[in-house]
Design a protein around this motif. Structure first.
Motif, PDB file in Angstrom:
ATOM      1  N   GLU A 234       2.622   6.671  -6.580  1.00  0.00           N
ATOM      2  CA  GLU A 234       1.619   7.384  -7.384  1.00  0.00           C
ATOM      3  C   GLU A 234       1.322   8.769  -6.811  1.00  0.00           C
ATOM      4  O   GLU A 234       0.348   9.418  -7.221  1.00  0.00           O
TER       5      GLU A 234
ATOM      6  N   CYS B   4      -7.153   8.430  -4.373  1.00  0.00           N
ATOM      7  CA  CYS B   4      -6.881   8.455  -5.813  1.00  0.00           C
ATOM      8  C   CYS B   4      -7.999   9.156  -6.584  1.00  0.00           C
ATOM      9  O   CYS B   4      -7.995   9.181  -7.815  1.00  0.00           O
TER      10      CYS B   4
ATOM     11  N   ASN C 225       0.835  -1.208   0.000  1.00  0.00           N
ATOM     12  CA  ASN C 225       0.000   0.000   0.000  1.00  0.00           C
ATOM     13  C   ASN C 225       0.872   1.260   0.000  1.00  0.00           C
ATOM     14  O   ASN C 225       0.622   2.204  -0.749  1.00  0.00           O
TER      15      ASN C 225
ATOM     16  N   ILE D 178       2.432   2.103  -3.315  1.00  0.00           N
ATOM     17  CA  ILE D 178       1.492   2.754  -4.247  1.00  0.00           C
ATOM     18  C   ILE D 178       1.245   4.201  -3.816  1.00  0.00           C
ATOM     19  O   ILE D 178       1.268   5.117  -4.630  1.00  0.00           O
TER      20      ILE D 178
END
Ligand SMILES: Cc1ncc(COP(=O)(O)O)c(C=O)c1O
Length: 272
Positions: A151, A239, A144, A147
């Motif tokens: 990102e 996100c 996690n 990411i």
């Protein structure tokens, strides 16, 4: 002013610690932004003043980062946003984005050194749980966090969060049912009121916030009616995009308007 309010809260805490006896108070715990308690943003200078009181009395500061931690406020930790220097920090949800249950307590050198130096004399500080350090939870957290960082989801929370906050205010600040809009980054709360002038809440038996949440759900949107009863909370995935924020707010507006009409139609409320 916010500063005067923060000063009065710090003075209240100072008095309370004095009355209780500073040696009997181990720690002060607070969320950087109170989440389920209503999405309450600390008044300006609040934590600065609170921490000065805690330092004066040698009381530890615990930051509960279970909601704020790992990007929700647009910084990795809520403590960074408000200049909190925690002695201990609790974390959970965002650590694995809830793909697996894992929680953690971070301890500062100040706390760690007491455990380290005291252990040879007093024995090991036994502090374990059946599932402490579960490898699956830790693996989920590492994946996690890769990411989250890879990102730049914390940056996304800051950028899209600023858009969410601005749009919420632009679209709903003047709505007949909206008393206050609070939030930072990707957490927001809309407090509903029966009378905008007096800021008086709806009668709890009308369950207005729950009805709005239910209507939104029927329209495909999850918003949470907080236990306090009058605030609807948004806590979207980190996100989320601007286009999705627009869709969230369209659907929210439809739910809010539908319940506004229903309240009027059923004679439960009329605009001031
Ligand atoms: C701010 C905050 N702290 C602590 C908790 C409890 O966390 P846990 O269930 O991991 O003990 C919650 C749960 O919702 C929370 O929102």
């Amino acid at each position: 002013s916010e500063e005067a309010y923060a000063a009065s809260l710090a003075a209240e805490l100072d008095g309370l610690i004095e009355r209780e006896g500073p040696d009997t108070v181990a720690a002060f715990i607070a969320e950087p932004v109170m989440g389920a308690g209503g999405v309450l943003i600390p008044p300006r200078t609040y934590f600065e003043r609170i921490q000065a009181v805690l330092r004066k009395h040698d009381v530890l500061m615990i930051a509960d980062e279970v909601i704020c931690g790992f990007g929700r406020l647009g910084r990795m930790f809520g403590s960074e946003v408000y200049g909190i220097e925690p002695d201990l920090m609790t974390a959970a949800k965002g650590l694995t984005s809830a793909y697996f249950p894992l929680s953690a307590v971070f301890i500062s050198e100040k706390v760690w050194s007491v455990l380290r130096d005291g252990s040879p004399e007093l024995g090991t500080f036994a502090h374990g749980f059946t599932y402490s350090g579960h490898p699956v939870g830790c693996a989920a957290a590492l994946a996690n966090l890769d990411i989250l960082i890879g990102e730049d989801l914390v940056g996304n929370a800051a950028r899209v969060g600023a858009y969410l906050q601005a749009q919420l205010r632009e679209r709903f600040a003047h709505h007949a049912l909206v008393g206050e809009i609070r939030g930072i980054g990707l957490i927001a709360g809309i407090e509903l009121v029966a009378d905008r002038a007096t800021r008086s809440p709806f009668d709890a038996s009308l369950k207005v916030a729950s009805r709005v949440a239910q209507r939104c759900l029927e329209g495909g949107l999850i918003v949470r009616s907080l236990p306090t009863g009058h605030t609807l909370a948004f806590s979207p995935p980190l996100c989320i995009t601007r286009v999705q924020v627009d869709e969230v707010l369209d659907r929210f507006g439809q739910g809010l308007d539908a319940i506004t009409d229903e309240l009027i139609r059923q004679g439960e409320w009329k605009a001031a």
